[in-house]
Scaffold this active site. Structure first.
Site, PDB file in Angstrom:
ATOM      1  N   ASP A  44       0.817  -1.225   0.000  1.00 17.30           N
ATOM      2  CA  ASP A  44       0.000   0.000   0.000  1.00 17.30           C
ATOM      3  C   ASP A  44       0.847   1.270   0.000  1.00 17.30           C
ATOM      4  OD1 ASP A  44      -2.912  -0.702   0.182  1.00 17.30           O
ATOM      5  OD2 ASP A  44      -2.198  -1.909   1.864  1.00 17.30           O
ATOM      6  N   ASP A  96      -0.963   8.784   3.997  1.00 15.46           N
ATOM      7  CA  ASP A  96      -1.255   8.230   5.310  1.00 15.46           C
ATOM      8  C   ASP A  96      -0.060   8.224   6.262  1.00 15.46           C
ATOM      9  OD1 ASP A  96      -3.861   7.801   4.521  1.00 15.46           O
ATOM     10  OD2 ASP A  96      -3.371   5.849   3.625  1.00 15.46           O
ATOM     11  N   ARG A 122      -8.032   3.398  12.115  1.00 14.38           N
ATOM     12  CA  ARG A 122      -6.596   3.667  11.926  1.00 14.38           C
ATOM     13  C   ARG A 122      -6.055   4.774  12.841  1.00 14.38           C
ATOM     14  NH1 ARG A 122      -5.271   1.913   6.656  1.00 14.38           N
ATOM     15  NH2 ARG A 122      -6.703   0.228   6.096  1.00 14.38           N
ATOM     16  N   HIS A 166     -11.282   6.260   5.989  1.00 13.00           N
ATOM     17  CA  HIS A 166     -10.604   7.474   6.441  1.00 13.00           C
ATOM     18  C   HIS A 166     -11.554   8.663   6.389  1.00 13.00           C
ATOM     19  CE1 HIS A 166      -6.456   5.701   5.271  1.00 13.00           C
ATOM     20  NE2 HIS A 166      -6.474   5.846   6.571  1.00 13.00           N
ATOM     21  N   CYS A 170      -4.966  10.460  -1.385  1.00 16.43           N
ATOM     22  CA  CYS A 170      -4.112   9.417  -0.777  1.00 16.43           C
ATOM     23  C   CYS A 170      -2.738   9.320  -1.417  1.00 16.43           C
ATOM     24  CB  CYS A 170      -4.781   8.048  -0.882  1.00 16.43           C
ATOM     25  SG  CYS A 170      -6.544   8.072  -0.605  1.00 16.43           S
TER      26      CYS A 170
HETATM   27  C1  DA2 Z   1      -8.171   9.102   2.029  1.00 14.17           C
HETATM   28  N1  DA2 Z   1      -7.664   7.757   1.886  1.00 14.17           N
HETATM   29  C2  DA2 Z   1      -8.659   6.783   1.551  1.00 14.17           C
HETATM   30  C3  DA2 Z   1      -6.303   7.484   2.123  1.00 14.17           C
HETATM   31  N2  DA2 Z   1      -5.591   8.418   2.494  1.00 14.17           N
HETATM   32  N3  DA2 Z   1      -5.736   6.274   2.054  1.00 14.17           N
HETATM   33  C4  DA2 Z   1      -6.149   5.113   1.334  1.00 14.17           C
HETATM   34  C5  DA2 Z   1      -5.387   3.895   1.771  1.00 14.17           C
HETATM   35  C6  DA2 Z   1      -5.822   2.645   1.072  1.00 14.17           C
HETATM   36  C7  DA2 Z   1      -5.084   1.443   1.520  1.00 14.17           C
HETATM   37  N4  DA2 Z   1      -5.474   0.286   0.760  1.00 14.17           N
HETATM   38  C8  DA2 Z   1      -5.327   1.154   2.980  1.00 14.17           C
HETATM   39  O1  DA2 Z   1      -6.327   0.493   3.295  1.00 14.17           O
HETATM   40  O2  DA2 Z   1      -4.528   1.573   3.812  1.00 14.17           O
END
Ligand code: DA2
Length: 252
Positions: A60, A66, A130, A160, A247
């Site tokens: 990822d 993130d 998270r 998120h 993201c």
């Molecule tokens: C605002 N969004 C959705 C993000 N900043 N991150 C997406 C992360 C996706 C990754 N497969 C996960 O599940 O961590």
């Protein structure tokens, strides 16, 4: 105005990334092409884009948003909330240190940048699977030391906070129905994006232009109706991993 962005190329192992979407396996080569178009778009909008290589062992890793929260004065890092992603924050640290003093938040505090929406000097921090309250407080207190205000936001089932809420300039947010009446967001004009176009709740506002995922005509029309310049980008391969436009970069 943003002047810089950091991105990370998709991993050849991205098919093993975390997902709740039932959209099939991402095509790595198409993802690389889409990522290239994304980076080019940021550059065209005036950003100096640092493109990092994919990080082995982290499927990822392209969702670099993130790994940190970067504001004018500081870059804050914490272990990511998803166990398979913990460690991504370590390799980003020396990169961010070129631009900002780095503050590291320690466990049990956890946060992911996808849960943090900045609008001017205010930060909205979603409490999700998270990002925990300890993470929100540690991050919020760090930001407050530099004059910012923060709000912890209760959330529904969303991955998120920015999956459900994004800022598109001129005091306007795209929001899910869940956040239509959230009192913390009362000062904003809110455009509610319903379930049919849910993925388009995550748009990216860069220096006056709104980048919109391709294929969501009602949201696009609503944004155009506000007189905003827009650019559409095909995000199909990242969507398969629950990833959206914000993201894929850290912007500052
Ligand atoms: C605002 N969004 C959705 C993000 N900043 N991150 C997406 C992360 C996706 C990754 N497969 C996960 O599940 O961590």
């Amino acid at each position: 105005m943003f002047t810089h962005a950091i991105t990370r190329r998709p991993s050849a192992e991205m098919a093993n990334g975390i997902t709740t979407a039932d959209l099939g396996t991402p095509d790595y080569h198409l993802a690389l092409a889409q990522h290239k178009a994304y980076c080019l778009t940021l550059a065209v909008l005036g950003l100096d884009v640092t493109v990092l290589d994919a990080e082995p062992g982290y499927p990822d890793c392209c969702f670099v948003e993130d790994t940190a929260v970067v504001c004018d004065h500081v870059a804050a890092l914490a272990p990511l909330g998803a166990p398979s992603r913990q460690g991504e924050e370590t390799s980003i640290e020396p990169v961010l240190a070129r631009f900002r003093p780095v503050v590291r938040v320690r466990p049990p505090a956890l946060f992911e940048g996808g849960d943090v929406l900045q609008v001017d000097d205010t930060f909205f921090i979603g409490l999700s699977e998270r990002t925990n309250m300890a993470g929100a407080k540690a991050l919020g207190n760090t930001l407050a030391r530099h004059g910012s205000t923060w709000h912890a936001m209760e959330m529904g089932e969303t991955l998120h906070f920015k999956t459900d809420v994004s800022f598109i300039g001129d005091n306007t947010l795209l929001v899910s129905p869940f956040f239509e009446t959230a009192p913390e967001l009362a000062r904003f004009r809110r455009i509610v994006v319903d379930e049919n176009e849910a993925y388009a709740r995550n748009c990216l506002f860069i220096n006056g232009t709104v980048i919109v995922p391709a294929g969501f005509p009602r949201t696009l029309a609503a944004i155009k109706g506000l007189g905003r310049p827009t650019i559409e980008l095909d995000m199909s391969e990242f969507r398969k991993l629950d990833g959206g436009l914000t993201c894929l970069s850290l912007r500052f």
